[in-house]
Design a protein around this motif. Structure first.
Motif, short mmCIF file in Angstrom:
data_model
loop_
_atom_site.label_atom_id
_atom_site.label_comp_id
_atom_site.label_asym_id
_atom_site.label_seq_id
_atom_site.Cartn_x
_atom_site.Cartn_y
_atom_site.Cartn_z
N ALA A 166 12.83 -11.39 25.74
CA ALA A 166 12.02 -11.14 27.62
C ALA A 166 10.60 -10.52 26.80
CB ALA A 166 12.82 -10.85 27.94
N LEU A 167 10.06 -9.33 26.00
CA LEU A 167 8.89 -9.05 25.81
C LEU A 167 8.35 -9.59 24.94
CD1 LEU A 167 7.69 -5.86 25.39
CD2 LEU A 167 8.21 -6.03 22.87
N ASN A 168 8.75 -10.39 23.88
CA ASN A 168 7.96 -11.29 23.08
C ASN A 168 7.18 -12.35 23.31
OD1 ASN A 168 8.43 -11.19 20.15
ND2 ASN A 168 10.05 -10.20 20.86
N TYR A 169 8.58 -12.66 25.10
CA TYR A 169 7.87 -13.95 26.01
C TYR A 169 6.72 -13.60 26.82
CZ TYR A 169 7.02 -17.72 29.24
OH TYR A 169 7.40 -18.54 30.01
N ILE A 170 7.10 -12.32 26.91
CA ILE A 170 6.24 -11.68 28.31
C ILE A 170 4.29 -11.25 27.47
CG2 ILE A 170 5.87 -9.85 29.59
CD1 ILE A 170 8.61 -10.18 29.99
N LEU A 171 4.80 -10.62 26.45
CA LEU A 171 3.65 -10.56 25.35
C LEU A 171 2.78 -11.16 25.15
CD1 LEU A 171 4.98 -7.25 24.30
CD2 LEU A 171 3.04 -7.01 25.69
N TYR A 172 3.18 -12.36 24.18
CA TYR A 172 2.80 -13.46 23.80
C TYR A 172 1.86 -14.29 24.67
CZ TYR A 172 3.81 -12.32 19.32
OH TYR A 172 3.58 -11.98 17.82
N ASN A 173 1.75 -14.80 26.09
CA ASN A 173 2.39 -15.53 27.20
C ASN A 173 1.12 -15.15 28.00
OD1 ASN A 173 3.16 -18.08 26.96
ND2 ASN A 173 5.37 -17.34 26.12
N ASP A 174 1.70 -13.79 29.03
CA ASP A 174 1.08 -12.79 29.82
C ASP A 174 -0.49 -11.66 28.93
OD1 ASP A 174 1.91 -14.18 32.05
OD2 ASP A 174 3.97 -12.87 31.37
N PHE A 175 0.03 -11.24 28.32
CA PHE A 175 -0.78 -9.47 27.78
C PHE A 175 -1.72 -9.98 26.73
CE2 PHE A 175 2.28 -8.30 30.16
CZ PHE A 175 1.68 -7.23 30.56
N LYS A 176 -2.18 -11.66 26.85
CA LYS A 176 -2.98 -12.00 25.38
C LYS A 176 -4.17 -10.67 25.43
CE LYS A 176 -1.67 -17.12 25.27
NZ LYS A 176 -2.12 -18.20 24.96
N GLY A 177 -4.61 -10.89 23.79
CA GLY A 177 -5.14 -9.65 23.45
C GLY A 177 -4.78 -8.47 23.63
N GLN A 178 -4.30 -8.48 24.77
CA GLN A 178 -3.91 -6.66 25.68
C GLN A 178 -3.32 -5.88 24.77
OE1 GLN A 178 -3.18 -8.75 29.59
NE2 GLN A 178 -4.66 -6.71 30.12
N PHE A 179 -2.84 -6.45 23.77
CA PHE A 179 -1.88 -5.71 22.53
C PHE A 179 -1.84 -5.06 21.55
CE2 PHE A 179 -0.07 -9.72 22.82
CZ PHE A 179 0.26 -9.78 21.14
N VAL A 180 -2.05 -4.00 21.30
CA VAL A 180 -2.17 -3.92 19.54
C VAL A 180 -0.82 -2.98 18.78
CG1 VAL A 180 -4.05 -3.63 19.70
CG2 VAL A 180 -2.63 -1.41 19.81
N GLY A 181 -0.55 -2.95 17.76
CA GLY A 181 0.42 -2.79 17.19
C GLY A 181 0.19 -2.24 15.13
N GLY A 182 0.53 -1.96 14.54
CA GLY A 182 0.47 -1.11 13.25
C GLY A 182 -0.66 0.72 13.67
N PRO A 183 -0.97 0.82 12.12
CA PRO A 183 -1.04 1.84 12.33
C PRO A 183 -3.06 1.70 13.02
CG PRO A 183 -1.28 1.37 9.96
CD PRO A 183 -0.56 -0.22 10.64
N PRO A 184 -3.17 2.24 13.89
CA PRO A 184 -2.18 3.98 13.80
C PRO A 184 -1.38 3.97 14.90
CG PRO A 184 -4.30 4.57 15.27
CD PRO A 184 -3.93 2.82 14.89
#
Length: 204
Positions: A166-184
């Motif tokens: 669910a999380l992967n589907y939602i983020l890649y479809n509904d929050f494109k360009g709005q999430f980051v990960g990795g450092p920091p």
């Protein structure tokens, strides 16, 4: 401040550790379909909790045992960005993730099969955070997917454990360009980099 969401803990434990900065919030798992595993049903309680706290400007949901704090993130937080745990493995070729999408079925499996790209990494539920507004949007979407009557698993006598898909589907479809990960935001997943102090969270 930290709020630990729990269903049952010894009274002595609560008295020993509870304080203004470290709080405990009890929930009743029977409020929702008992087929939902704890990894899924927690999102229903997280949404309730966030809605009840208008004073929370930012919120992070982190796993109690898999994630350690590296340093305080508060001075670096930005509006309009979700902070999400990223794994090193690809989403498209991962057998465990494929199995989760198969249990969702329908449009979710179709997206996984036809639209995921080689460069997409698995996004991990162990670290999710952001502004109150964005987290409310994310939690609402999570509940919508987990309760979608079109999910194949809804018609089977099985436990429901679909939060990662669910999380992967939602983020890649509904929050494109709005999430980051990795450092920091976090260390390398499953590298057990417990000595790092340059990241907010150490994720295994």
């Amino acid at each position: 401040r930290v709020t630990v969401v729990y269903d049952d803990l010894p009274e002595e434990f609560l008295k020993r550790y509870a304080c203004d900065r470290f709080r405990f919030h009890q929930v009743n798992l029977t409020d929702f379909d008992l087929r939902y595993g704890v990894n899924d049903v927690r999102y229903f309680f997280f949404e309730r909790l966030l809605k009840a706290h208008d004073d929370w400007k930012f919120m992070f949901i982190i796993d109690a045992f898999d994630v350690r704090i590296g340093k305080n993130p508060c001075s670096q937080l930005r509006e309009g960005i979700l902070y999400i745990g990223h794994e090193r493995e690809r989403l498209k070729t991962h057998p465990w993730m494929k199995a989760r999408f198969q249990k969702l079925g329908g449009k979710y499996m179709k997206w996984y099969k036809d639209e995921t790209k080689e460069k997409m990494r698995i996004l991990n539920c162990g670290i999710t955070g952001g502004s109150r507004e964005l987290m409310l949007r994310l939690l609402k979407k999570m509940i919508q997917v987990l309760t979608d009557p079109a999910n194949d698993i809804m018609y089977k006598n099985e436990d429901i454990n679909l939060n990662m898909a669910a999380l992967n589907y939602i983020l890649y479809n509904d929050f494109k360009g709005q999430f980051v990960g990795g450092p920091p935001v976090h260390s390398k997943y499953k590298r057990f980099q417990y000595k790092r102090t340059d990241v907010w969270f150490i994720h295994k």
